[in-house]
Design an enzyme around this catalytic site. Structure first.
Site, PDB file in Angstrom:
ATOM      1  N   HIS A 124       0.825  -1.221   0.000  1.00 53.16           N
ATOM      2  CA  HIS A 124       0.000   0.000   0.000  1.00 53.16           C
ATOM      3  C   HIS A 124       0.855   1.266   0.000  1.00 53.16           C
ATOM      4  O   HIS A 124       0.678   2.130  -0.877  1.00 53.16           O
ATOM      5  CB  HIS A 124      -0.967  -0.028   1.183  1.00 53.16           C
ATOM      6  CG  HIS A 124      -1.642   1.282   1.443  1.00 53.16           C
ATOM      7  ND1 HIS A 124      -2.509   1.870   0.549  1.00 53.16           N
ATOM      8  CD2 HIS A 124      -1.546   2.137   2.505  1.00 53.16           C
ATOM      9  CE1 HIS A 124      -2.931   3.025   1.049  1.00 53.16           C
ATOM     10  NE2 HIS A 124      -2.366   3.213   2.228  1.00 53.16           N
ATOM     11  N   HIS A 133       4.157   6.805   5.472  1.00 55.97           N
ATOM     12  CA  HIS A 133       3.013   7.527   6.045  1.00 55.97           C
ATOM     13  C   HIS A 133       2.241   6.744   7.100  1.00 55.97           C
ATOM     14  O   HIS A 133       1.526   7.336   7.908  1.00 55.97           O
ATOM     15  CB  HIS A 133       2.079   8.013   4.925  1.00 55.97           C
ATOM     16  CG  HIS A 133       1.206   6.943   4.323  1.00 55.97           C
ATOM     17  ND1 HIS A 133       1.599   6.184   3.253  1.00 55.97           N
ATOM     18  CD2 HIS A 133      -0.042   6.530   4.641  1.00 55.97           C
ATOM     19  CE1 HIS A 133       0.632   5.342   2.931  1.00 55.97           C
ATOM     20  NE2 HIS A 133      -0.386   5.520   3.765  1.00 55.97           N
ATOM     21  N   GLU A 141       1.856   5.422  12.902  1.00 53.63           N
ATOM     22  CA  GLU A 141       0.553   5.006  13.425  1.00 53.63           C
ATOM     23  C   GLU A 141       0.464   3.497  13.621  1.00 53.63           C
ATOM     24  O   GLU A 141      -0.083   3.028  14.624  1.00 53.63           O
ATOM     25  CB  GLU A 141      -0.553   5.447  12.459  1.00 53.63           C
ATOM     26  CG  GLU A 141      -1.947   5.061  12.946  1.00 53.63           C
ATOM     27  CD  GLU A 141      -3.026   5.392  11.935  1.00 53.63           C
ATOM     28  OE1 GLU A 141      -4.198   5.426  12.338  1.00 53.63           O
ATOM     29  OE2 GLU A 141      -2.689   5.600  10.760  1.00 53.63           O
ATOM     30  N   ASP A 142       1.005   2.716  12.683  1.00 54.66           N
ATOM     31  CA  ASP A 142       0.726   1.281  12.670  1.00 54.66           C
ATOM     32  C   ASP A 142       1.911   0.394  13.036  1.00 54.66           C
ATOM     33  O   ASP A 142       1.780  -0.829  13.043  1.00 54.66           O
ATOM     34  CB  ASP A 142       0.233   0.871  11.273  1.00 54.66           C
ATOM     35  CG  ASP A 142      -1.121   1.484  10.948  1.00 54.66           C
ATOM     36  OD1 ASP A 142      -1.846   1.844  11.892  1.00 54.66           O
ATOM     37  OD2 ASP A 142      -1.446   1.621   9.754  1.00 54.66           O
ATOM     38  N   ASP A 165      -3.349   8.326  -0.734  1.00 57.72           N
ATOM     39  CA  ASP A 165      -3.627   7.215   0.179  1.00 57.72           C
ATOM     40  C   ASP A 165      -5.081   6.765   0.037  1.00 57.72           C
ATOM     41  O   ASP A 165      -5.384   5.582  -0.081  1.00 57.72           O
ATOM     42  CB  ASP A 165      -3.337   7.674   1.615  1.00 57.72           C
ATOM     43  CG  ASP A 165      -3.845   6.700   2.661  1.00 57.72           C
ATOM     44  OD1 ASP A 165      -3.299   5.586   2.750  1.00 57.72           O
ATOM     45  OD2 ASP A 165      -4.779   7.067   3.408  1.00 57.72           O
ATOM     46  N   ASP A 224     -22.539  15.771 -22.117  1.00 58.53           N
ATOM     47  CA  ASP A 224     -21.306  15.536 -21.369  1.00 58.53           C
ATOM     48  C   ASP A 224     -20.836  14.084 -21.446  1.00 58.53           C
ATOM     49  O   ASP A 224     -20.018  13.647 -20.652  1.00 58.53           O
ATOM     50  CB  ASP A 224     -21.509  15.922 -19.896  1.00 58.53           C
ATOM     51  CG  ASP A 224     -21.779  17.399 -19.718  1.00 58.53           C
ATOM     52  OD1 ASP A 224     -22.932  17.795 -19.881  1.00 58.53           O
ATOM     53  OD2 ASP A 224     -20.819  18.138 -19.457  1.00 58.53           O
TER      54      ASP A 224
END
Length: 717
Positions: A58, A82, A86-87, A149, A269
């Site tokens: 990821h 990133h 946190e993880d 992300d 469109d």
């Protein structure tokens, strides 16, 4: 057309990422990027995604998306790291030591954004929007990483469980996709919207795709045909340009169909084409050629070259009746304008040949952010702040002119009321009429690009409550609400004093000035009068006031309440009951239970209209009845009162309810007219007999026109 990185279930080697960065920045720091790759890979060792693949796939994918946008080394490294703070066991200090303060701050900013609940309730959402803007103000690259992300997470959302898919998709549709668009990254906005659309309304998306297939069968793939027609036209006239054609995204088409209430075949469109020229002069030369070759559609021309958007976007938009009479949209711009149109605010950091790309049309992200937040920085009211952010931040813009020729920028759908407040609050508050292009128009008229607007004012004019439905900008709504609040403040204070008295007397206390001042101080409210105004305007309840002053009394009251399961007969061992909010069943009424997943039972009145939904699931029905005996007044019921707009009426009604030993937990005005008010009141009663007594007492008041028991699916006189 935007980055073309595809989701890859295999871990992309560091060399592939480095080679991609080198294509636009040969002078990149290969050692730092490779070190970040190895550090992130090490920190995420053993972690997997919902799909079962290694988690580090990821961060790599996010870095690849950003590299496609030609961003600097620090942004690429931030993408790789990133999620580490946190993880994983990594820390801010560890990242700072290895990769520098700038990267550590960017990683920290992304981590804080990840923890924000931007789709939560309004009060919390407002505070989290403030934090989002704060993170953006420090470094807009934080948002670029977060958007990339979210894009990769949406590309792989099929691996999440259903409820989480829907929550993520809705948050993306409401917040991240419009934010990408506001930043000028239209390709990302369209992809985020379409990925969300796939989750939120798959049937509608499949319908659009089927219509595309049918259209191709009937007419063939017209995109390359029209593209070649435009190329031949330009080549013959000696205008050098690149021509690109595409079919619009399904969500974009669906939105247009909903907005215009038109069928698929009538939309202009469906197909979009871009002419990218060598110079600005060639833009207008190409425009002339297109309009001479095909008939222009009236009202479908926009010149964002002479009037660029605040994010730097410049382009000519026109719609013409092309091959076989099909309407097609054409955008015309130079290569430099195109780069900004693709990258938006990110163009400020774009590299080419190892150096920052010097693009005269790229906006300074800090000036862009300052303009974005100029009206919200000092706004303390959560509801008004959200209006500012959601409307001013995410809306497309129209440009109108004052009689003096000043350009006023407004969101799409704005009215003369918004225009007046955009000039000055004083002008807005005194507005009594408007002229658009010299003709008098109603104040609810939707303004269009290029119109000249003249506001008529009158001394003594005050904002009207109906303006709240006319205005669309946060600035106008905030000013109108503030004026109305001040106008009704005295009445709110009187009502709040009565509500406070009733709530405190219920626990044997008095609403003294000292008590009210103490509560205001504890809640961070400026004064006792302001506290009473909040209670009177239903921004807070009397129960909350009691909880601040006498929390122990509230706790004792809560401890003495019986659990719902102990009040109801007919439940199996281990089952627990919850009364339904749709019909608010009360003791004394016939009830039935509907078994839910697990051990829960939802209790409805026997005449509840929602029960029709369960007619084919009779095995879930449970015969229930209320346990006889004394009860506390803790069952919630909602009543609707229509009363005369006279002094003292509200206070009398609240007193009547309190005198009948019923507590008011919430009060909200639903309609305000010159002579009558309508409001809903949530009250706490013992049973249906107690409720009838309260209804009778209120209805007996000479200034009450009507009182109803109000439920979410019906009303009972």
């Amino acid at each position: 057309m935007g980055p073309s990185v595809q989701t890859n279930t295999e871990m992309v080697p560091a060399q592939v990422l480095v080679d991609l960065v080198r294509t636009y920045n040969p002078n990149c720091n290969v050692e730092r990027i490779e070190a970040a790759y190895e550090y992130g890979k090490l920190m995420h060792t053993g972690q997997t995604r919902h799909s079962g693949e290694p988690y580090f796939t990821h961060p790599i994918a996010v870095a690849m998306i950003l590299a496609e946008q030609r961003l600097d080394d620090d942004t690429i490294i931030t993408a790789l790291l990133h999620d580490t703070v946190e993880d994983t066991k990594s820390t801010y200090q560890a990242v700072e030591k290895r990769f520098g303060t700038e990267v550590a701050q960017l990683v920290d900013g992304v981590t804080k954004l990840t923890n924000l609940e931007l789709s939560s309730k309004d009060n919390k959402q407002a505070e989290n929007f403030r934090k989002l803007l704060l993170a953006m103000s420090k470094d807009v690259r934080v948002i670029l990483v977060k958007l990339s992300d979210r894009l990769h997470n949406m590309r792989t959302i099929r691996h999440m469980v259903g409820p989480k898919q829907e929550r993520k998709a809705r948050e993306t549709m409401e917040i991240y996709a419009p934010l990408a668009g506001r930043m000028g990254m239209q390709w990302m906005r369209e992809e985020l919207e379409d990925l969300s659309f796939r989750v939120l309304n798959p049937e509608a998306r499949n319908s659009i795709m089927r219509r595309f297939l049918t259209l191709r069968k009937e007419t063939g793939d017209v995109t390359p045909q029209i593209t070649q027609d435009i190329r031949d036209l330009l080549k013959k006239a000696g205008v050098e340009a690149t021509v690109l054609g595409r079919e619009k995204k399904p969500y974009s088409i669906w939105r247009k169909m909903e907005e215009k209430k038109e069928g698929f075949s009538r939309l202009s469109d469906i197909f979009g084409f871009r002419i990218i020229t060598q110079s600005e002069d060639d833009i207008y030369a190409a425009l002339g050629l297109v309009h001479r070759r095909w008939r222009a559609v009236p009202g479908r021309f926009k010149d964002y070259v002479s009037q660029p958007k605040s994010n730097g976007y410049r382009s000519i938009h026109t719609t013409v009746s092309g091959r076989d009479g099909k309407r097609v949209e054409i955008q015309i711009r130079t290569q430099q304008m195109h780069e900004v149109a693709e990258s938006g605010v990110a163009a400020h950091w774009s590299y080419r040949n190892g150096e920052r790309a010097a693009n005269p049309f790229a906006v300074d992200p800090f000036k862009w952010l300052e303009e974005l937040t100029e009206h919200v920085a000092n706004n303390d009211m959560n509801e008004e702040f959200l209006e500012h952010v959601k409307l001013d931040m995410f809306a497309d813009q129209v440009f109108c002119f004052s009689p003096k020729g000043d350009v006023i920028k407004l969101p799409r759908g704005a009215t003369p009321i918004d225009f007046a407040y955009a000039i000055h609050t004083r002008i807005g508050s005194a507005c009594v009429g408007a002229k658009v292009d010299g003709r008098r128009v109603p104040l609810w008229t939707r303004l269009r690009n290029g119109q000249s607007v003249e506001i008529t004012t009158a001394e003594g004019q005050r904002p009207q409550s109906t303006w709240m439905d006319i205005a669309v900008t946060g600035r106008a709504k905030s000013a109108i609400r503030k004026a109305l609040r001040e106008e009704h403040r005295d009445g709110f204070v009187r009502l709040g004093r009565e509500l406070a008295r009733v709530a405190l007397e219920r626990v044997g206390k008095k609403a003294t000035d000292k008590a009210l001042g103490t509560a205001a101080a504890h809640m961070g409210i400026g004064s006792a009068e302001e506290l009473l105004a909040k209670i009177g305007s239903a921004e807070m309840t009397g129960t909350e006031l009691v909880g601040v002053l006498y929390p122990e009394l509230v706790r004792v009251d809560e401890l003495t309440q019986e659990e719902p399961a102990e009040r109801i007969i007919g439940l199996e061992p281990g089952q627990f009951a919850q009364t339904s909010a749709c019909c608010q069943p009360l003791p004394g009424e016939r009830i039935v239970g509907i078994a839910t997943r697990g051990s829960g039972v939802l209790v409805h009145r026997i005449d509840c209209e929602r029960l029709v939904e369960y007619e084919d699931s009779l095995e879930r029905w449970i015969d229930l009845r209320w346990l006889d005996g004394k009860r506390m007044a803790d069952q919630e019921a909602t009543i609707e009162v229509t009363m005369a707009n006279d002094a003292g009426v509200l206070g009398r009604i609240c007193t009547l309810i309190g005198e009948h030993n019923s507590n008011i937990s919430n009060l909200e005005f639903t309609d305000r007219k010159q002579d009558f008010y309508r409001m809903t009141i949530d009250i706490e009663v013992r049973d249906v007999e107690h409720l009838i007594n309260v209804l009778t007492a209120v209805e007996a008041d000479s200034d009450v026109a009507q009182v109803l028991r109000k439920n979410r699916n019906r009303q009972t006189e």
